[in-house]
Design an enzyme around this catalytic site. Sequence first.
Site, mmCIF file in Angstrom:
data_model
loop_
_atom_site.group_PDB
_atom_site.id
_atom_site.type_symbol
_atom_site.label_atom_id
_atom_site.label_comp_id
_atom_site.label_asym_id
_atom_site.label_seq_id
_atom_site.Cartn_x
_atom_site.Cartn_y
_atom_site.Cartn_z
ATOM 1 C CB VAL A 1 0.622 3.469 -4.949
ATOM 2 C CG1 VAL A 1 -0.059 4.434 -5.892
ATOM 3 C CG2 VAL A 1 1.236 2.324 -5.723
ATOM 4 C CE LYS B 1 4.983 7.646 -5.585
ATOM 5 N NZ LYS B 1 4.974 9.088 -5.235
ATOM 6 C CD GLU C 1 -2.876 1.252 0.216
ATOM 7 O OE1 GLU C 1 -2.643 2.028 -0.719
ATOM 8 O OE2 GLU C 1 -3.897 0.518 0.273
ATOM 9 N N GLY D 1 1.833 7.307 -0.872
ATOM 10 C CA GLY D 1 2.067 7.441 0.556
ATOM 11 C C GLY D 1 0.964 6.919 1.436
ATOM 12 C CG ASP E 1 8.233 8.845 -7.022
ATOM 13 O OD1 ASP E 1 8.624 7.944 -6.260
ATOM 14 O OD2 ASP E 1 7.207 9.528 -6.804
#
Lengths: 435, 435
Positions: free
Chosen positions: B134, B207, B131, B136, B203
């Site tokens: 992706v 995600k 979890e 935070g 980044d």
Amino acid sequence: MAEPLRIALAGLGTVGIGVIELLETNRSTIERRAGRELQIVAINARDRSRDRGIDLSPYIWVDDMQAMAERGDVDVVLELVGGSDGPALTLARAALDAGKGFVTANKAMIAHHGLALAEQAALRGVPLKFEAAVAGGIPVVKGLREGAAANRIERIYGILNGTCNYILSEMERTGADFGDMLRAAQEKGYAEADPTFDIEGVDAAHKLAILAGIGFGARVDFDHVAATGIGEVRAADITQAESLGYVIRLVGIASLDRSEKRPTLLQRVRPCLVGRGHPLAAVAGPTNAVVAEGNFVGRLLFQGAGAGAGPTASAVVADLIDIARGDSGAPFSVPVEQLEQLAPADPGNRIGRDYIRFTVNDRPGVLAEITAAMRDAEVSIESLIQRGRDHEGGEVLVAMVTHEGPERCVAKALDLLDGSPSLTAPPLVMPILKD
Amino acid sequence: MAEPLRIALAGLGTVGIGVIELLETNRSTIERRAGRELQIVAINARDRSRDRGIDLSPYIWVDDMQAMAERGDVDVVLELVGGSDGPALTLARAALDAGKGFVTANKAMIAHHGLALAEQAALRGVPLKFEAAVAGGIPVVKGLREGAAANRIERIYGILNGTCNYILSEMERTGADFGDMLRAAQEKGYAEADPTFDIEGVDAAHKLAILAGIGFGARVDFDHVAATGIGEVRAADITQAESLGYVIRLVGIASLDRSEKRPTLLQRVRPCLVGRGHPLAAVAGPTNAVVAEGNFVGRLLFQGAGAGAGPTASAVVADLIDIARGDSGAPFSVPVEQLEQLAPADPGNRIGRDYIRFTVNDRPGVLAEITAAMRDAEVSIESLIQRGRDHEGGEVLVAMVTHEGPERCVAKALDLLDGSPSLTAPPLVMPILKD
């Protein structure tokens, strides 16, 4: 592939039909995600003869709900009948009693009887799920119960009623008054013929009580949700709020105060002023949005369609998929016997800012009278706007925003003014949502 | 109460320490929700001697990660080491191989090796969860995998990088240029000393690839995410966009095209123009927000802190609580062997509107040259703004918005203009986000 999950569906209104259509349309997607087929076996509704525009012949029609709940070929009962008591509750009890899982979209029933049903479900070791009861399609029950599970939640608030949000945001957009926009909402199907439950905040209160239970791990306490509707909000309030940098939204707020020895819970549904930079200010139309504030995660926002056949069916079927996958967690996030019994907070203790609007006679001394009452009640005024006459009757609006202070002072000021011949109507107080 | 869930923690950076602090601070809340204690047994990091401002004596220090993964007193290994390969991947393989559950916040590793790890986890029948990889603290993996599980998802998009969003929204607020705001972000700790991965969209691409896998039930395909960073966005672009009713955001978009016989997947990270009324336009600062569009639920929005020790720890511990409760679903929403292999879409097929900005020499005929290229490539121009000189050098900005059309036409127009002495720099194309 495992055996199908066999479902009995009670209630064939728009949501019930939506569930049937969803299970049909997304059959293969759902099977892959659930690991098994979701199969409606039996159906029930009040009127068998009505044409619902869909072929119901694949399903066994059962006239007696009790008998449906007890069928040997059923694993889960899905209740979409509605109503806090009556047939829905009878069905829920019968289903759990028969050891069936139970899924519902019924916010009124869960707000009133959710704890008793959760106890019964725990006793029988079967799942009880109600994602669709709060905020339609938004997976916020799951978001709180699981997604934010690592946090102590301190505040939960949100826009929980799409009808009211539609009316308020349309009043904002068009400058029209409440009555006209209510009629527009009814024409568009966003408001019922009898809109009382929505307009007076009862529907939002149901949802708020459920969210508070889950978020705080507390016993659902619907009786202590103080709900005020949007019927008193005028076009002029929206204009005043706008000039101060706010929009008006009906917000349900549940906040936990742990500063005292015994923690207390404040639960309110109120039209509030929301700062224009706040995410809730951008929520327009029949949309719902829920914010949860956790001590590690900070502010989480969940937003989406709060009602409608498709979104509600999506939430209902998500519950069914969870059950198919073997989820059997506590409905209110912790086992029902461990839920905290939180004392209701005294709203007078709330420290905050308020918007107060008076409608007064246009004559000398009225402002002095109001401001004297504020002073005597120790309410500090941050800004005050008096606008010229709205109407020919000589009625004038005086709107003010207070500095931060205890809400009991505002109540005291209004008490001092109560019965004054200067006021033409009871004042309207709207809290300013804290960022 | 059941036996504790015993955890081995590798990596004691800010997130690792955050997890320890969270488990300590919220111990009783977590125990009630998980139904058992979450107990860190063993810890590991590169440097044992470093003072981390926290008492680590309750935990067994293990120097060898491999040995840690194989300890008999460990149920779950938590990886917070980072890096797509190297020690993190070695640890993941060792942990799953030893039959341990595995939890990670490592987006690079999951984007590159998530499928292989999911296969290994399925083989051993142990949970694999990510979890925190992706967005935070936002429970969007759960939101897609479970909350929206009943839907066919058609599009997933969002603001997936807090650093870029901070920089862009600060550029917007202050009128400053990219370089200045990057330095400001670095000073505030929102950007790393080497910000390449964030600024260039890598980044966000990690995600996005993970979200697409879960949302579409497809094999993660990071190699086909086309990422463009925000380094070319100028203050002038933001001003132009603003005058047209848009803000600029770095948006990751994954969309599924089922119109062809073989469905195709378009995955892109791009600075985009977002209409001011869109929920993503209101997302400012280092916040993340993800929108998923389902065929029944409509548009769901999940928003919150995309990074930071607290939010990331919140997501990591939510995974641990899920495991403690017995969750063992497929990491990518459907069993790994059933994930679809989607062909990458040809971006030229995208039908949409674009913002195109040229920097040109201020001399006669330049506009004619540009508009002729547009005509020859069959790009229809909706609006065009040419502003006077920005700088003394005689460089002028020409910004235009196209009508809806195939993106290949825009590419062709730029090809026609490629090498033209009129252009002082390569043009910048930013898609306009479809509502």
